[in-house]
Motif scaffolding. Structure first.
Motif: not given
Length: 114
Positions: A1-10, A62-66, A77-80, A84-91
């Motif tokens: 779901x949330x891609x494993x790009x280097x969001x914040x490498x340090x 999805x990280x940008x969406x967050x 909880x609201x973000x979660x 779940x509504x917008x992406x095809x991902x298991x809870x």
């Protein structure tokens, strides 16, 4: 779901080197973006700058969406629920990756847990 790009490498490196996460985040936790962060949506990427530290961050998918969802104070909880509504991902996978991302963002002082 949330891609494993280097969001914040340090931050990820520091966490991998044994630094403990500094906050306990649960589904009830309220999250808000740090006031010192300026952001801009550039195509499929959210680019941010911490104006106090002069650090740049980049989030995609999805990280940008967050990031968009925490523009105003909201609960994890609201973000979660929205993810779940917008992406095809298991809870379970969504929750695991969301918590990891929020911890990374908090440790980089991009967000505040209230």
């Amino acid at each position: 779901m949330i891609e494993s790009e280097p969001v914040i490498e340090n931050v990820r490196k520091a966490l991998n080197d044994g630094m403990e996460m500094s906050v306990n985040i649960s589904m009830e936790t309220k999250i808000s973006s740090g006031k010192q962060i300026l952001s801009s949506d550039i195509g499929d990427e959210m680019v941010m700058m911490d104006i106090n530290l002069g650090k740049y961050f980049s989030l995609k998918g999805p990280s940008g969406r967050v990031w968009e969802l925490i523009d105003k104070e909201t609960s994890v909880q609201s973000i979660f629920d929205i993810l779940l509504e917008e992406y095809d991902v298991e809870a379970e996978q969504c929750q695991k990756e969301l918590f990891a991302l929020l911890h990374d963002m908090h440790d980089a002082e991009m967000i505040v847990a209230i």
